[in-house]
Design an enzyme around this catalytic site. Structure first.
Site: not given
Length: 113
Positions: A12, A34, A36, A78, A85
């Site tokens: 969005r 997400q 991963n 990340y 990360r």
């Protein structure tokens, strides 16, 4: 679910409609984080389940909570920058190895006299 919601919010914010997976770099990092985490989730749940049944529920639960915490740190790191990360990634990998060790020890203790 939290990670999936973050992808929805990023879509969005950066006006990226599904099924697109490219666009603003921040969206791409959130999306990859997400994905991963989702890729490792079946391994985590399987090891958590076996370690909890065959080794010890408390030890498995503690390792599982630590794993979820490191994956949250991984996701947040990340989302900010790709190098953010790495520390949590290594920590979560060590916890998966721990769960694997607990699961194997529990299975051996159960099935090997």
């Amino acid at each position: 679910a939290y990670f999936a919601l973050q992808v929805i919010y990023a879509r969005r914010r950066y006006k990226i409609s599904p099924p697109e997976t490219t666009g603003h770099p921040e969206f791409e990092r959130i999306f990859r984080a997400q994905v991963n985490c989702s890729e490792y989730f079946p391994i985590f749940v399987s090891l958590l389940w076996v370690a909890g049944i065959f080794f010890h529920q408390g030890a498995a639960a503690a390792a599982g909570l630590l794993y979820l915490g490191t994956r949250l740190q991984y996701f947040r790191g990340y989302a900010r920058a790709p190098h953010g990360r790495l520390g949590p990634l290594y920590a979560s990998a060590r916890l998966l190895w721990l769960l694997l060790g607990l699961a194997v020890a529990g299975l051996l203790g159960h099935f090997v006299p």
